[in-house]
Design a protein around this motif. Structure first.
Motif, PDB file in Angstrom:
ATOM      1  N   GLU A 183     -14.046 -13.876   5.834  1.00 56.62           N
ATOM      2  CA  GLU A 183     -14.608 -14.054   7.181  1.00 56.62           C
ATOM      3  C   GLU A 183     -16.123 -14.306   7.132  1.00 56.62           C
ATOM      4  O   GLU A 183     -16.892 -13.569   7.768  1.00 56.62           O
ATOM      5  CB  GLU A 183     -14.341 -12.802   8.046  1.00 56.62           C
ATOM      6  N   GLN A 194       5.809  -0.992   3.968  1.00 59.47           N
ATOM      7  CA  GLN A 194       5.424  -2.389   4.213  1.00 59.47           C
ATOM      8  C   GLN A 194       5.192  -3.099   2.892  1.00 59.47           C
ATOM      9  O   GLN A 194       4.469  -2.595   2.036  1.00 59.47           O
ATOM     10  CB  GLN A 194       4.117  -2.403   5.031  1.00 59.47           C
ATOM     11  N   PHE A 204       3.999  -6.869   1.255  1.00 62.80           N
ATOM     12  CA  PHE A 204       3.449  -8.205   1.488  1.00 62.80           C
ATOM     13  C   PHE A 204       4.001  -9.150   0.425  1.00 62.80           C
ATOM     14  O   PHE A 204       3.974  -8.837  -0.763  1.00 62.80           O
ATOM     15  CB  PHE A 204       1.920  -8.207   1.360  1.00 62.80           C
ATOM     16  N   TYR A 256       0.845  -1.196   0.000  1.00 59.86           N
ATOM     17  CA  TYR A 256       0.000   0.000   0.000  1.00 59.86           C
ATOM     18  C   TYR A 256       0.881   1.246   0.000  1.00 59.86           C
ATOM     19  O   TYR A 256       0.477   2.297  -0.433  1.00 59.86           O
ATOM     20  CB  TYR A 256      -0.887   0.032   1.258  1.00 59.86           C
ATOM     21  N   HIS A 268     -10.234 -16.232  10.600  1.00 59.42           N
ATOM     22  CA  HIS A 268      -9.463 -16.503  11.814  1.00 59.42           C
ATOM     23  C   HIS A 268     -10.385 -17.198  12.817  1.00 59.42           C
ATOM     24  O   HIS A 268     -10.130 -17.223  14.007  1.00 59.42           O
ATOM     25  CB  HIS A 268      -8.828 -15.224  12.378  1.00 59.42           C
ATOM     26  N   ASP A 270      -2.715 -14.146  11.635  1.00 61.48           N
ATOM     27  CA  ASP A 270      -3.109 -13.167  12.652  1.00 61.48           C
ATOM     28  C   ASP A 270      -3.630 -11.883  12.007  1.00 61.48           C
ATOM     29  O   ASP A 270      -3.373 -11.622  10.830  1.00 61.48           O
ATOM     30  CB  ASP A 270      -1.904 -12.820  13.534  1.00 61.48           C
ATOM     31  N   SER A 271      -4.329 -11.123  12.817  1.00 59.65           N
ATOM     32  CA  SER A 271      -4.884  -9.850  12.353  1.00 59.65           C
ATOM     33  C   SER A 271      -3.785  -8.951  11.781  1.00 59.65           C
ATOM     34  O   SER A 271      -2.703  -8.844  12.356  1.00 59.65           O
ATOM     35  CB  SER A 271      -5.559  -9.173  13.558  1.00 59.65           C
ATOM     36  N   GLY A 272      -4.054  -8.365  10.640  1.00 56.91           N
ATOM     37  CA  GLY A 272      -3.102  -7.433  10.039  1.00 56.91           C
ATOM     38  C   GLY A 272      -2.067  -8.081   9.134  1.00 56.91           C
ATOM     39  O   GLY A 272      -1.217  -7.395   8.565  1.00 56.91           O
ATOM     40  N   LYS A 273      -2.115  -9.405   9.001  1.00 58.08           N
ATOM     41  CA  LYS A 273      -1.107 -10.098   8.172  1.00 58.08           C
ATOM     42  C   LYS A 273      -1.414 -10.017   6.672  1.00 58.08           C
ATOM     43  O   LYS A 273      -0.632 -10.468   5.845  1.00 58.08           O
ATOM     44  CB  LYS A 273      -0.981 -11.574   8.592  1.00 58.08           C
ATOM     45  N   GLY A 274      -2.591  -9.500   6.329  1.00 57.58           N
ATOM     46  CA  GLY A 274      -2.870  -9.258   4.912  1.00 57.58           C
ATOM     47  C   GLY A 274      -3.868 -10.211   4.275  1.00 57.58           C
ATOM     48  O   GLY A 274      -3.923 -10.318   3.051  1.00 57.58           O
ATOM     49  N   LYS A 275      -4.705 -10.847   5.092  1.00 56.25           N
ATOM     50  CA  LYS A 275      -5.670 -11.822   4.540  1.00 56.25           C
ATOM     51  C   LYS A 275      -6.672 -11.153   3.591  1.00 56.25           C
ATOM     52  O   LYS A 275      -6.885 -11.609   2.470  1.00 56.25           O
ATOM     53  CB  LYS A 275      -6.419 -12.542   5.684  1.00 56.25           C
ATOM     54  N   THR A 276      -7.279 -10.074   4.087  1.00 52.76           N
ATOM     55  CA  THR A 276      -8.260  -9.371   3.249  1.00 52.76           C
ATOM     56  C   THR A 276      -7.577  -8.778   2.017  1.00 52.76           C
ATOM     57  O   THR A 276      -8.114  -8.818   0.901  1.00 52.76           O
ATOM     58  CB  THR A 276      -8.979  -8.268   4.063  1.00 52.76           C
ATOM     59  N   THR A 277      -6.362  -8.257   2.222  1.00 52.51           N
ATOM     60  CA  THR A 277      -5.597  -7.703   1.093  1.00 52.51           C
ATOM     61  C   THR A 277      -5.390  -8.786   0.028  1.00 52.51           C
ATOM     62  O   THR A 277      -5.598  -8.536  -1.169  1.00 52.51           O
ATOM     63  CB  THR A 277      -4.231  -7.185   1.604  1.00 52.51           C
TER      64      THR A 277
HETATM   65  N1  LIG Z   1      -6.290   0.756   2.009  1.00 49.15           N
HETATM   66  C1  LIG Z   1      -5.222   0.583   2.781  1.00 49.15           C
HETATM   67  N2  LIG Z   1      -4.217   1.490   2.796  1.00 49.15           N
HETATM   68  C2  LIG Z   1      -3.123   1.333   3.570  1.00 49.15           C
HETATM   69  N3  LIG Z   1      -2.932   0.262   4.384  1.00 49.15           N
HETATM   70  C3  LIG Z   1      -3.885  -0.661   4.417  1.00 49.15           C
HETATM   71  C4  LIG Z   1      -5.081  -0.559   3.628  1.00 49.15           C
HETATM   72  N4  LIG Z   1      -5.860  -1.655   3.860  1.00 49.15           N
HETATM   73  C5  LIG Z   1      -5.186  -2.396   4.755  1.00 49.15           C
HETATM   74  N5  LIG Z   1      -4.012  -1.812   5.095  1.00 49.15           N
HETATM   75  C6  LIG Z   1      -3.006  -2.341   6.038  1.00 49.15           C
HETATM   76  O1  LIG Z   1      -2.523  -3.571   5.539  1.00 49.15           O
HETATM   77  C7  LIG Z   1      -2.353  -4.504   6.607  1.00 49.15           C
HETATM   78  C8  LIG Z   1      -3.139  -5.784   6.291  1.00 49.15           C
HETATM   79  O2  LIG Z   1      -4.542  -5.504   6.332  1.00 49.15           O
HETATM   80  P1  LIG Z   1      -5.631  -6.633   6.038  1.00 49.15           P
HETATM   81  O3  LIG Z   1      -6.967  -6.030   6.285  1.00 49.15           O
HETATM   82  O4  LIG Z   1      -5.350  -7.223   4.712  1.00 49.15           O
HETATM   83  O5  LIG Z   1      -5.257  -7.705   7.176  1.00 49.15           O
HETATM   84  P2  LIG Z   1      -6.070  -8.961   7.717  1.00 49.15           P
HETATM   85  O6  LIG Z   1      -5.079 -10.062   7.888  1.00 49.15           O
HETATM   86  O7  LIG Z   1      -7.239  -9.221   6.835  1.00 49.15           O
HETATM   87  O8  LIG Z   1      -6.554  -8.426   9.126  1.00 49.15           O
HETATM   88  P3  LIG Z   1      -7.883  -8.781  10.017  1.00 49.15           P
HETATM   89  O9  LIG Z   1      -7.773 -10.245  10.379  1.00 49.15           O
HETATM   90  O10 LIG Z   1      -7.735  -7.891  11.207  1.00 49.15           O
HETATM   91  O11 LIG Z   1      -9.087  -8.467   9.167  1.00 49.15           O
HETATM   92  C9  LIG Z   1      -2.779  -3.804   7.874  1.00 49.15           C
HETATM   93  O12 LIG Z   1      -1.611  -3.329   8.525  1.00 49.15           O
HETATM   94  C10 LIG Z   1      -3.628  -2.645   7.398  1.00 49.15           C
HETATM   95  O13 LIG Z   1      -3.538  -1.554   8.248  1.00 49.15           O
END
Ligand SMILES: Nc1ncnc2c1ncn2[C@@H]1O[C@H](COP(=O)(O)OP(=O)(O)OP(=O)(O)O)[C@@H](O)[C@H]1O
Length: 209
Positions: free
Chosen positions: A161, A15, A17, A11, A194, A35-42
């Motif tokens: 999720e 950072q 991924f 992004y 998760h 874990d939360s924030g590891k980028g699953k949704t990304t």
């Molecule tokens: N649009 C964006 N711009 C900048 N950073 C972003 C954006 N979307 C997500 N991030 C960052 O990218 C990282 C991964 O986010 P993501 O939502 O993919 O994680 P996740 O594993 O799905 O988390 P969770 O389990 O909490 O939903 C996080 O640090 C988040 O802050």
């Protein structure tokens, strides 16, 4: 079938991924955990063609979607990729049935009412067809999302999720329906989760670290 190779994404400059390669056949399921924030949704949004990776390939039935233009990606997604998002986004003024018909109409120019009704029946919510989405419970809305994602008989079904806001009984049911329908519609199913309740049920898992 979906396979990925060498996907990297950022992004911003701080950072990056690096996502593991995956391969999922039609009718099979892979869980994406971490874990939360590891980028699953990304990762899921990249696989849906909603975010463009810096490097890598995403092959869905012989098309590398990374190479498609934005417009071509949107068209490809409409026809071949079904997404169940964390929060359902419906058109509030349309009924449940009309929301399903709209998904099909936008992708193909046809409403496919019969298919919409069959999906609602398979998901056990045929009696909700003429209600507005806002009149349904969260669990019922989640099922409508699944129906909508399957309307165009996609090659790939992505679910973010899908059980997080559901009680045990509904979570179990939604996972059963997702796996049953992905087999019936011959879609590769990728589930981001998760949720410990469903982690044990699947052998194929990718953990983001
Ligand atoms: N649009 C964006 N711009 C900048 N950073 C972003 C954006 N979307 C997500 N991030 C960052 O990218 C990282 C991964 O986010 P993501 O939502 O993919 O994680 P996740 O594993 O799905 O988390 P969770 O389990 O909490 O939903 C996080 O640090 C988040 O802050």
């Amino acid at each position: 079938m979906i396979s990925t190779k060498n996907i990297r994404f950022s992004y911003n400059k701080t950072q990056e991924f690096i996502f593991p390669d995956l391969y999922c056949e039609a009718g099979n399921t892979i869980l994406i955990t971490g874990d939360s924030g590891k980028g699953k949704t990304t990762y899921l949004h990249i696989l849906a063609g909603l975010l463009k990776p810096k490097t890598g390939e995403i092959e869905i039935d012989k098309t590398n979607i990374v190479l498609l233009s934005e417009k071509a990606t949107d068209t490809f997604r409409g026809k071949h990729i079904g997404v169940v998002f964390q929060k359902s986004h419906f058109i509030g003024a349309l009924t449940v049935l009309e929301n399903l018909e709209m998904a099909s109409w936008l992708a193909t120019g046809k409403k496919h009412t019969k298919r919409a009704k069959k999906l609602l029946e398979q998901l056990g919510i045929e009696n909700q067809a003429f209600k507005l989405p806002s009149q349904l419970s969260i669990g019922q809305q989640q099922r409508v999302s699944i129906a909508r994602a399957l309307m165009n008989e996609p090659k790939v079904l992505l679910a973010d999720e899908p059980t997080s806001s559901l009680d045990d009984k509904n979570a179990e049911k939604v996972i059963e329906l997702l796996t049953f329908l992905s087999k019936e519609y011959k879609a590769a199913l990728l589930i981001v989760t998760h949720d410990n309740r469903i982690k044990e049920r699947f052998i194929n898992k990718i953990t983001l670290i």
